[in-house]
Design a protein around this motif. Structure first.
Motif, PDB file in Angstrom:
ATOM      1  N   ALA A   1      60.861   9.366 103.047  1.00  7.55           N
ATOM      2  CA  ALA A   1      60.851  10.807 103.271  1.00  7.55           C
ATOM      3  C   ALA A   1      61.835  11.091 104.397  1.00  7.55           C
ATOM      4  O   ALA A   1      62.019  10.253 105.284  1.00  7.55           O
ATOM      5  CB  ALA A   1      59.454  11.300 103.637  1.00  7.55           C
ATOM      6  N   LEU A   2      62.458  12.252 104.373  1.00 13.28           N
ATOM      7  CA  LEU A   2      63.471  12.584 105.378  1.00 13.28           C
ATOM      8  C   LEU A   2      63.113  13.898 106.056  1.00 13.28           C
ATOM      9  O   LEU A   2      62.873  14.910 105.390  1.00 13.28           O
ATOM     10  CB  LEU A   2      64.858  12.698 104.734  1.00 13.28           C
ATOM     11  N   GLY A   3      63.069  13.866 107.391  1.00 14.18           N
ATOM     12  CA  GLY A   3      62.753  15.079 108.129  1.00 14.18           C
ATOM     13  C   GLY A   3      63.102  14.961 109.592  1.00 14.18           C
ATOM     14  O   GLY A   3      63.591  13.920 110.059  1.00 14.18           O
ATOM     15  N   LEU A   4      62.832  16.038 110.321  1.00 19.49           N
ATOM     16  CA  LEU A   4      63.151  16.145 111.747  1.00 19.49           C
ATOM     17  C   LEU A   4      61.864  16.454 112.509  1.00 19.49           C
ATOM     18  O   LEU A   4      61.329  17.550 112.429  1.00 19.49           O
ATOM     19  CB  LEU A   4      64.201  17.241 111.969  1.00 19.49           C
TER      20      LEU A   4
ATOM     21  N   ASP B   1      60.552   1.844 110.114  1.00 14.70           N
ATOM     22  CA  ASP B   1      61.933   1.796 110.598  1.00 14.70           C
ATOM     23  C   ASP B   1      62.022   1.660 112.109  1.00 14.70           C
ATOM     24  O   ASP B   1      63.088   1.308 112.633  1.00 14.70           O
ATOM     25  CB  ASP B   1      62.688   3.056 110.165  1.00 14.70           C
ATOM     26  N   PHE B   2      60.939   1.904 112.833  1.00 10.07           N
ATOM     27  CA  PHE B   2      61.000   1.866 114.297  1.00 10.07           C
ATOM     28  C   PHE B   2      61.376   0.471 114.779  1.00 10.07           C
ATOM     29  O   PHE B   2      60.992  -0.545 114.182  1.00 10.07           O
ATOM     30  CB  PHE B   2      59.661   2.283 114.895  1.00 10.07           C
TER      31      PHE B   2
ATOM     32  N   VAL C   1      65.821   4.346 107.243  1.00 10.29           N
ATOM     33  CA  VAL C   1      64.694   4.599 106.344  1.00 10.29           C
ATOM     34  C   VAL C   1      65.126   4.413 104.892  1.00 10.29           C
ATOM     35  O   VAL C   1      64.430   3.765 104.091  1.00 10.29           O
ATOM     36  CB  VAL C   1      64.128   6.010 106.571  1.00 10.29           C
ATOM     37  N   LEU C   2      66.291   4.948 104.550  1.00  8.76           N
ATOM     38  CA  LEU C   2      66.781   4.821 103.175  1.00  8.76           C
ATOM     39  C   LEU C   2      67.094   3.363 102.831  1.00  8.76           C
ATOM     40  O   LEU C   2      66.838   2.919 101.706  1.00  8.76           O
ATOM     41  CB  LEU C   2      68.016   5.695 102.978  1.00  8.76           C
ATOM     42  N   THR C   3      67.614   2.624 103.782  1.00 15.04           N
ATOM     43  CA  THR C   3      67.893   1.206 103.543  1.00 15.04           C
ATOM     44  C   THR C   3      66.610   0.446 103.264  1.00 15.04           C
ATOM     45  O   THR C   3      66.555  -0.400 102.354  1.00 15.04           O
ATOM     46  CB  THR C   3      68.623   0.593 104.754  1.00 15.04           C
ATOM     47  N   LEU C   4      65.556   0.728 104.022  1.00 11.49           N
ATOM     48  CA  LEU C   4      64.266   0.075 103.767  1.00 11.49           C
ATOM     49  C   LEU C   4      63.772   0.369 102.355  1.00 11.49           C
ATOM     50  O   LEU C   4      63.247  -0.520 101.671  1.00 11.49           O
ATOM     51  CB  LEU C   4      63.229   0.532 104.786  1.00 11.49           C
TER      52      LEU C   4
END
Length: 254
Positions: A59-62, A10-11, A46-49
């Motif tokens: 994966a989702l995080g901080l 996503d970068f 990220v979710l779109t990819l």
């Protein structure tokens, strides 16, 4: 078949040629990619990819590196995303980095994300730099139902055993390709077959010979080659082992 278990597709550095990056990797036998978010602002990309490609898993995080972007609403955004988005495979990238400031806030954010992983019965993808023992303590106290991945593992054999006992696998990437990393290479040679997976951390963590260049998922094959050499086996066998390990830990359908 190979899986890049950690790459930041996503970068923005990939915005100009993301499709070509994936094509190069697919041609080299890389069949799937796990893309961990780093900030709440990155969740949607990220979710779109992952929606656009069945080969990309979100994966989702901080991430602790971006503490300045994690305001009071970030954890709420993470909880809402986990609650409302099917198909997320892990909480991450989260963790602790001893090189960065504000350790107390880092630990608080990490523990809060571990609590979300426990609540949603998800594995975690853990960023851990110069803090293996402390991170292992927090993971043990969190009593996670599904373990997860220690990203870019670079610790000792004893630390590796401790993470494995907690239900984690170790992510092996660019660091193992450097001949000077003798301690890590020794650990890799002795890991159990079920204890490790492959990653690139693209666009970061360049492999030996690629210093200063953007990393790409295609190079996970070269990581596999080095690991195969260290373990005196074939690249095909390493691919089979690590693919099975990623499938097991993240429950991928690839």
């Amino acid at each position: 078949m190979l899986i890049d278990s950690h790459c930041h597709l996503d970068f923005s550095v990939f915005d100009g040629d993301r499709a070509q990056v994936l094509t190069r990797a697919i041609t080299a036998g890389v069949a799937a990619y796990v893309v961990p978010a780093t900030t709440a602002a990155s969740f949607e990309k990220v979710l779109t990819l992952s929606r656009e490609s069945i080969q990309v898993y979100a994966a989702l995080g901080l991430h602790p590196y971006f503490m300045s972007e994690h305001d009071d609403e970030a954890l709420t955004a993470l909880r809402n995303a986990l609650n409302n988005t099917p198909g997320v495979v892990a909480v991450g990238e989260c963790g602790f980095d001893a090189r960065l400031p504000d350790p107390q806030r880092q630990w608080q954010l990490f523990d809060a994300q571990l609590a979300l992983a426990r609540e949603f019965s998800l594995p975690v993808i853990v960023h851990c730099v110069r803090a293996n023992d402390q991170v292992a303590k927090h993971l043990r106290e969190a009593c996670l139902p599904r373990g997860g991945i220690i990203h870019a593992f670079a610790g000792s054999e004893v630390q590796a055993e401790r993470f494995l006992a907690l239900g984690f696998v170790l992510g092996l990437g660019g660091s193992v390709t450097y001949s000077r990393a003798q301690k890590l290479r020794h650990v890799v040679s002795r890991l159990p077959d079920e204890g490790f997976i492959l990653e690139t951390d693209s666009p970061d963590m360049p492999l030996s010979g690629y210093q200063g260049q953007r990393n790409e998922p295609v190079r996970v094959k070269q990581v596999a080659e080095v690991v195969a050499e260290l373990r005196a086996t074939s690249v095909q066998h390493i691919g089979e082992l690590t693919t099975a390990n990623v499938r097991r830990v993240l429950q991928l359908n690839v």
